[in-house]
Design a protein around this motif. Structure first.
Motif, PDB file in Angstrom:
ATOM      1  N   PRO A  56     -15.162  -3.300   7.336  1.00 51.46           N
ATOM      2  CA  PRO A  56     -15.742  -2.844   8.600  1.00 51.46           C
ATOM      3  C   PRO A  56     -15.307  -3.746   9.756  1.00 51.46           C
ATOM      4  CG  PRO A  56     -17.394  -3.956   7.272  1.00 51.46           C
ATOM      5  CD  PRO A  56     -16.139  -3.919   6.463  1.00 51.46           C
ATOM      6  N   THR A  57     -15.609  -3.312  10.961  1.00 47.26           N
ATOM      7  CA  THR A  57     -15.323  -4.122  12.138  1.00 47.26           C
ATOM      8  C   THR A  57     -16.264  -5.319  12.149  1.00 47.26           C
ATOM      9  OG1 THR A  57     -14.685  -2.140  13.354  1.00 47.26           O
ATOM     10  CG2 THR A  57     -15.213  -4.111  14.658  1.00 47.26           C
ATOM     11  N   ARG A  58     -15.702  -6.497  12.174  1.00 49.38           N
ATOM     12  CA  ARG A  58     -16.516  -7.712  12.093  1.00 49.38           C
ATOM     13  C   ARG A  58     -17.322  -7.928  13.375  1.00 49.38           C
ATOM     14  NH1 ARG A  58     -15.202 -11.002   7.770  1.00 49.38           N
ATOM     15  NH2 ARG A  58     -13.320 -10.358   6.703  1.00 49.38           N
ATOM     16  N   ILE A  59     -18.478  -8.558  13.211  1.00 44.87           N
ATOM     17  CA  ILE A  59     -19.354  -8.915  14.320  1.00 44.87           C
ATOM     18  C   ILE A  59     -19.310 -10.439  14.455  1.00 44.87           C
ATOM     19  CG2 ILE A  59     -21.715  -8.864  15.216  1.00 44.87           C
ATOM     20  CD1 ILE A  59     -20.532  -6.097  14.931  1.00 44.87           C
ATOM     21  N   PRO A  60     -18.928 -10.954  15.635  1.00 48.98           N
ATOM     22  CA  PRO A  60     -18.871 -12.417  15.803  1.00 48.98           C
ATOM     23  C   PRO A  60     -20.238 -13.063  15.548  1.00 48.98           C
ATOM     24  CG  PRO A  60     -17.833 -11.291  17.655  1.00 48.98           C
ATOM     25  CD  PRO A  60     -18.503 -10.245  16.837  1.00 48.98           C
ATOM     26  N   ASN A  61     -20.232 -14.187  14.894  1.00 48.44           N
ATOM     27  CA  ASN A  61     -21.431 -14.985  14.610  1.00 48.44           C
ATOM     28  C   ASN A  61     -22.473 -14.272  13.747  1.00 48.44           C
ATOM     29  OD1 ASN A  61     -20.409 -17.146  16.189  1.00 48.44           O
ATOM     30  ND2 ASN A  61     -21.099 -16.066  18.026  1.00 48.44           N
ATOM     31  N   ALA A  62     -22.087 -13.233  13.041  1.00 48.54           N
ATOM     32  CA  ALA A  62     -23.026 -12.542  12.151  1.00 48.54           C
ATOM     33  C   ALA A  62     -23.216 -13.364  10.876  1.00 48.54           C
ATOM     34  CB  ALA A  62     -22.495 -11.158  11.800  1.00 48.54           C
ATOM     35  N   SER A  63     -24.343 -13.137  10.209  1.00 51.82           N
ATOM     36  CA  SER A  63     -24.589 -13.800   8.930  1.00 51.82           C
ATOM     37  C   SER A  63     -23.494 -13.430   7.936  1.00 51.82           C
ATOM     38  CB  SER A  63     -25.945 -13.348   8.370  1.00 51.82           C
ATOM     39  OG  SER A  63     -26.969 -13.659   9.263  1.00 51.82           O
ATOM     40  N   ASN A  64     -23.320 -14.257   6.923  1.00 51.61           N
ATOM     41  CA  ASN A  64     -22.290 -14.027   5.914  1.00 51.61           C
ATOM     42  C   ASN A  64     -22.470 -12.691   5.202  1.00 51.61           C
ATOM     43  OD1 ASN A  64     -20.062 -14.682   4.275  1.00 51.61           O
ATOM     44  ND2 ASN A  64     -21.439 -15.461   2.699  1.00 51.61           N
ATOM     45  N   HIS A  65     -23.721 -12.261   4.993  1.00 55.79           N
ATOM     46  CA  HIS A  65     -23.959 -11.010   4.268  1.00 55.79           C
ATOM     47  C   HIS A  65     -23.754  -9.773   5.137  1.00 55.79           C
ATOM     48  CE1 HIS A  65     -27.913 -11.967   5.989  1.00 55.79           C
ATOM     49  NE2 HIS A  65     -28.059 -10.666   6.075  1.00 55.79           N
ATOM     50  N   VAL A  66     -23.646  -9.948   6.454  1.00 54.35           N
ATOM     51  CA  VAL A  66     -23.358  -8.826   7.360  1.00 54.35           C
ATOM     52  C   VAL A  66     -21.841  -8.724   7.469  1.00 54.35           C
ATOM     53  CG1 VAL A  66     -23.637  -7.891   9.681  1.00 54.35           C
ATOM     54  CG2 VAL A  66     -25.500  -9.200   8.632  1.00 54.35           C
ATOM     55  N   LYS A  67     -21.277  -7.713   6.825  1.00 51.53           N
ATOM     56  CA  LYS A  67     -19.826  -7.592   6.761  1.00 51.53           C
ATOM     57  C   LYS A  67     -19.239  -6.990   8.025  1.00 51.53           C
ATOM     58  CE  LYS A  67     -18.305  -9.207   3.917  1.00 51.53           C
ATOM     59  NZ  LYS A  67     -18.171 -10.680   3.822  1.00 51.53           N
ATOM     60  N   GLY A  68     -20.077  -6.346   8.851  1.00 50.82           N
ATOM     61  CA  GLY A  68     -19.601  -5.752  10.091  1.00 50.82           C
ATOM     62  C   GLY A  68     -20.284  -4.430  10.343  1.00 50.82           C
TER      63      GLY A  68
END
Length: 174
Positions: A56-68
């Motif tokens: 998926p499209t990554r989200i800057p500064n997201a938690s490790n488990h949030v892939k995007g």
């Protein structure tokens, strides 16, 4: 794979196979899947879609488990890796890795989140009296995410609480 479309084609009773998934109809239906070789399930009525794994499209500064996030027909859907969130095994992405997209109506709005799992297994039918309370034995999955346990032959399937799963990451989709 559009699981809701498949579910409409299944007669109310008996054993059936569609798209390689076996359906045995009686009681409520749950989609079963694997996380680190353990069996989990969610209410099939909340399954919006099963997608093959794509970054998926990554989200800057997201938690490790949030892939995007992904754009699913105009809806921005966060993608959560349950293996990383619950610290269950390693997060390896292969051709059988899938994303189960769940939608739940909560109060006056709906929430949609995709969950990365190792593989989809089957559709399980279970009556309410077959779902047992899960003992609080301090496993990897916090108790609030577990709706119960279902015995299926020689396996135990952990039934996850879809409404609680939707609260893993705060977001609102109209």
């Amino acid at each position: 794979m559009d699981i809701q479309a498949l579910a409409k084609d299944i007669p109310s009773e008996g054993e059936h196979s569609l798209e390689g998934i076996d359906f045995i109809t009686s009681g409520k239906q749950y989609l079963t899947f694997l996380l680190a070789e353990e069996n989990y399930a969610v209410d099939i009525l909340c399954v919006e879609e099963i997608r093959s794994w794509e970054q998926p499209t990554r989200i800057p500064n997201a938690s490790n488990h949030v892939k995007g996030v992904i754009n699913m027909r105009g809806i921005i859907v966060p993608i959560i890796d349950l293996r990383l969130k619950f610290n269950i095994g390693e997060a390896n992405y292969s051709e059988i890795t899938v994303v189960i997209v769940l939608t739940v109506e909560i109060e006056d709005h709906s929430r949609t989140i995709g969950f990365v799992v190792d593989a989809v297994s089957d559709v399980l039918n279970a009556e309410d009296n077959e779902i047992k309370n899960a003992p609080d034995f301090g496993g990897c999955v916090p108790q609030q995410y577990i709706a119960g346990l279902i015995n299926t032959g020689d396996k135990v399937v952990t039934l996850l609480n879809v409404e609680t799963l939707q609260l893993i990451e705060k977001h609102k989709v109209d």
